[in-house]
Design an enzyme around this catalytic site. Structure first.
Site, mmCIF file in Angstrom:
data_model
loop_
_atom_site.group_PDB
_atom_site.id
_atom_site.type_symbol
_atom_site.label_atom_id
_atom_site.label_comp_id
_atom_site.label_asym_id
_atom_site.label_seq_id
_atom_site.Cartn_x
_atom_site.Cartn_y
_atom_site.Cartn_z
ATOM 1 N N GLU A 40 6.931 -10.636 9.787
ATOM 2 C CA GLU A 40 6.821 -11.111 8.256
ATOM 3 C C GLU A 40 7.708 -12.009 8.008
ATOM 4 O O GLU A 40 8.906 -12.142 8.448
ATOM 5 C CB GLU A 40 6.873 -10.008 7.294
ATOM 6 C CG GLU A 40 6.738 -10.075 6.072
ATOM 7 C CD GLU A 40 6.847 -8.984 5.129
ATOM 8 O OE1 GLU A 40 5.758 -8.168 5.129
ATOM 9 O OE2 GLU A 40 8.037 -8.721 4.646
ATOM 10 N N TYR A 54 4.287 -16.632 1.487
ATOM 11 C CA TYR A 54 4.264 -15.559 2.275
ATOM 12 C C TYR A 54 3.301 -15.472 3.207
ATOM 13 O O TYR A 54 2.311 -16.184 3.373
ATOM 14 C CB TYR A 54 3.843 -14.343 1.515
ATOM 15 C CG TYR A 54 3.766 -12.957 2.272
ATOM 16 C CD1 TYR A 54 4.947 -12.002 2.458
ATOM 17 C CD2 TYR A 54 2.618 -12.703 3.056
ATOM 18 C CE1 TYR A 54 4.822 -11.022 3.405
ATOM 19 C CE2 TYR A 54 2.666 -11.482 3.773
ATOM 20 C CZ TYR A 54 3.616 -10.878 3.816
ATOM 21 O OH TYR A 54 3.648 -9.509 4.823
#
Ligand code: GDP
Ligand code: MN
Length: 383
Positions: free
Chosen positions: A189, A101
């Site tokens: 993101e 991530y």
């Protein structure tokens, strides 16, 4: 403004971040053709503005163009998180060694952008934050300084990345941070950032939220707005230059000034009511604008009464009253109105309203107005 995955990835790619080859399809035929052009296995991915598409079955792997067509047909019939699927991203499937991530967001407490990374990629980061917050490594970036390679390297180390990936990770992190800054994003993101067997880091998913208040600096990005991102009412409000928020209750609120609108909602709640929406008509509102605003407020599904609270400064109460009367002429709705006007030309404003034959109460104070509105919403109609 939220961007779709494919739009987010294109912005990332402009900054140099590696993404899989692919394109957007709106039909099984298109998906099949794209899969054939790409050659090999593909991922067929629902383009909806919610996360968790994978879990919902909105991300499918297909080995052949025919399978891609079948997957597309199935996914195009889906609804994910209440959003019907109209578009698909068809891209080359990737062999994933590990899912990371990587994200940049504003930390309001620190008043800085924060770069976040985790070795627990692929699952929703909010979930990781709840279950195992130590799995997320964070570093704040001073807005007056450049992002430092020591900082990104610290992240790479913190999430246990093998050393041979440090330099690639550093450059993806820098590119993502640059993208976040240059597009005036609230969030940028990549989840998952995939580690491939060739030692590449590929953005397999992308999520960007742009700051609406900065969009005027990016006229080219405005056209990325997805019709499904806002309701019809929200779109009308934006086009009319009104601030409108749908809240779901029964009392519509039309107020001038955001602070006064908040106070008005507090008073409504104090007396046991539930605001249906929040509409700030702004300062100096003219009649046409007031009319547009009133139509919007009245369009809320559960609406039972509308409370109008105007403080006339630059805004003139008579002008607002004329707008209200004009709007009521063109409206079929029989939703009762409670109006409280004070300030510039309030006497004239009240006179105009009192002459209307619409079911309308002119209140003397905000307290009285809120009590009346709550009573009307509760069905206890006054004579
Ligand atoms: P989300 O569920 O809405 O966040 O959608 P993602 O784009 O993140 O996809 C969900 C999951 O599908 C990812 O975490 C991957 O595990 C998997 N996935 C997506 N694209 C590919 C791909 O090209 N190859 C493989 N093997 N898995 C993929
Ligand atoms: Mn994802």
């Amino acid at each position: 403004m939220r961007l779709q995955e494919y739009q987010s990835k294109l912005l990332f790619a402009e900054r140099g971040i590696a993404i899989p080859r692919g394109s957007v399809a709106a039909s099984p035929e298109e998906a099949r053709r794209i899969a054939r052009d790409l050659g090999g296995a593909v991922a067929v991915k629902a383009q909806v503005l919610v996360g968790g598409r994978g879990k919902a079955g909105g991300v499918r792997l297909a080995g052949t163009p025919e399978e891609a067509g079948e997957a597309a047909a199935a996914v195009l019939k889906m609804q994910i998180g209440g959003y019907p699927v109209h578009k698909l991203l068809v891209e080359e499937a990737v062999d994933i060694l590990q899912e990371l991530y990587l994200g940049v967001a504003i930390d309001r407490n620190l008043r800085q952008a924060v770069l976040m990374a985790s070795a627990a990629g692929g699952v929703e980061i909010e979930q990781v934050a709840r279950d195992d917050p130590k799995m997320i490594k964070r570093v704040a970036v001073d807005p007056l300084m450049e992002l430092d390679t020591a900082q990104t390297q610290g992240l790479a180390k913190g999430i246990g990345l093998p050393e041979e990936l440090y330099s690639t990770f550093n450059s993806v992190a820098h590119d993502l941070y640059e993208a976040f800054l240059s597009y005036d994003a609230l969030l940028a993101e990549i989840n998952p950032l995939a580690v491939t067997d060739t030692g590449q880091l590929l953005a397999l998913d992308g999520k960007v939220i742009l700051d609406d208040n900065a969009l005027f600096r990016h006229p080219d990005l405005e056209q990325l707005r997805d019709a499904s991102d806002e309701t019809l009412a929200e779109r009308e409000a934006r086009e009319a230059g009104l601030s409108y928020v749908y809240l779901g209750g029964e009392i519509g609120c039309m107020v001038n000034g955001a602070g006064l609108a908040m106070a008005t909602m507090d008073v409504i709640k104090f007396f046991g009511g539930a605001p249906a929406n929040f509409l700030d008509v702004g300062g100096g509102a003219r009649a046409e604008r007031v009319a547009a605003a009133l139509r919007l407020v009245m369009s809320a599904p559960k609406i039972k009464v509308v409370l109008i609270n105007i403080f006339g400064g630059i805004t003139r109460c008579d002008e607002v009253a004329r707008g209200i009367v004009a709007a009521l002429e063109g409206i079929e709705s029989r939703v009762p109105l409670v109006v409280q006007l004070s300030g510039t030309n309030e006497g004239q404003g009240r006179k105009i309203l009192n002459a209307s034959t619409y079911r309308l109460t002119v209140a003397g104070t905000l307290t009285e107005a809120a009590q009346k509105a709550v009573a009307l919403a509760g069905g206890r109609l006054e004579a």
